[in-house]
Design a protein around this motif. Structure first.
Motif, PDB file in Angstrom:
ATOM      1  N   SER A  44     -18.876  -4.543 -35.221  1.00 58.22           N
ATOM      2  CA  SER A  44     -17.925  -3.773 -35.969  1.00 58.22           C
ATOM      3  C   SER A  44     -16.484  -4.308 -35.914  1.00 58.22           C
ATOM      4  N   ARG A  45     -15.746  -3.553 -36.530  1.00 59.24           N
ATOM      5  CA  ARG A  45     -14.264  -4.278 -36.402  1.00 59.24           C
ATOM      6  C   ARG A  45     -13.807  -3.984 -34.961  1.00 59.24           C
ATOM      7  N   GLU A  46     -14.095  -2.867 -34.552  1.00 63.63           N
ATOM      8  CA  GLU A  46     -13.394  -3.042 -32.859  1.00 63.63           C
ATOM      9  C   GLU A  46     -14.184  -4.222 -32.042  1.00 63.63           C
ATOM     10  N   ASN A  47     -15.463  -4.684 -32.546  1.00 67.33           N
ATOM     11  CA  ASN A  47     -15.861  -5.519 -31.528  1.00 67.33           C
ATOM     12  C   ASN A  47     -14.924  -6.825 -31.587  1.00 67.33           C
ATOM     13  N   ASP A  49     -12.011  -6.790 -32.867  1.00 64.72           N
ATOM     14  CA  ASP A  49     -10.597  -6.642 -32.442  1.00 64.72           C
ATOM     15  C   ASP A  49     -10.175  -6.669 -30.968  1.00 64.72           C
ATOM     16  N   SER A  50     -11.384  -6.693 -30.043  1.00 64.29           N
ATOM     17  CA  SER A  50     -11.192  -6.842 -28.747  1.00 64.29           C
ATOM     18  C   SER A  50     -11.058  -8.235 -28.164  1.00 64.29           C
ATOM     19  N   ASP A  83     -20.171  -2.147 -40.907  1.00 65.24           N
ATOM     20  CA  ASP A  83     -20.803  -3.235 -39.581  1.00 65.24           C
ATOM     21  C   ASP A  83     -21.336  -4.122 -40.305  1.00 65.24           C
TER      22      ASP A  83
END
Length: 220
Positions: A44-47, A49-50, A83
């Motif tokens: 996902s974008r969160e992956n 972004d981290s 995703d």
């Protein structure tokens, strides 16, 4: 076990044919995908972004969004995904693949156009085929204002002046009351005509050096 391995080999060969990556490069990229996803089937974008190396990048948002843009996944669609799986991830990564010694001039030209289209899509955020002043201004503002060296209003003025120069170059006989709608892909190609894109457009923020496609920490 044998049948499963054969299916994987056939699938990887198909991906190699479609992306230009070698089987070894695909395996390296799959390892990195698994690291990012936590061994899940999608990221996902969160992956993304981290990723620490992206933290201070002024166009971090555009880079991340590029991975979820269907236009960059070799699909005849527009819009974005929530995703992406490994195949989609690989299609996006293929835009950063450098030419090899065996790459023909015709293939280099196609590769260059593909890279330019990828960059164009990053700026054309509403998928209308044109980079408008609003879209262009947003990128310039983020690049300049986030550096801390220049204020937002000054960044906006620079963006406006730059777009005006682009307009005068692309449409030299534009009337005073004529509105410049924005940069088309053809204009974008012309603006970057002298820039060598084939080998320079690569990334290292995924701990994958796309000049070699090897996983591991980068020194840059």
């Amino acid at each position: 076990m044998g049948a499963s391995q054969t299916r994987t080999e056939h699938k990887n060969q198909d991906l190699a044919d479609r992306t230009g990556f070698s089987l070894e490069q695909i395996q390296n990229l799959h390892k990195r995908f698994q690291q990012l996803s936590g061994n899940e089937e999608t990221i996902s974008r969160e992956n993304l972004d981290s990723i620490p190396a992206l933290a201070n990048n002024p166009i971090r948002k555009q880079i991340i969004e590029a991975f979820f843009d269907k236009r960059n996944q070799h699909q005849d669609e527009v819009g974005s995904c929530e995703d992406i799986g490994f195949e989609q991830f690989l299609m996006v990564m293929s835009h950063f693949r450098p030419p090899t010694l065996k790459t023909t001039e015709e293939e280099k030209e196609a590769m260059r156009k593909e890279k330019l289209r990828f960059l164009f899509n990053m700026h054309d955020t509403d998928n209308d085929g044109t980079i408008t002043l609003v879209e262009y201004r947003k990128v310039v503002e983020e690049l300049l204002s986030k550096s801390g060296a220049i204020g937002q209003e000054a960044a906006k003025a620079i963006a406006d002046a730059a777009m005006l120069e682009v307009a005068s170059t692309n449409v030299p006989h534009m009337a005073p009351d004529e509105f410049y709608e924005g940069i088309t892909f053809e204009h974008f190609e012309q603006i970057l005509k002298g820039l060598e894109m084939e080998s320079r457009m690569h990334i290292r923020f995924l701990n994958v050096d796309t000049t070699t496609m090897r996983c591991g920490k980068s020194t840059s």
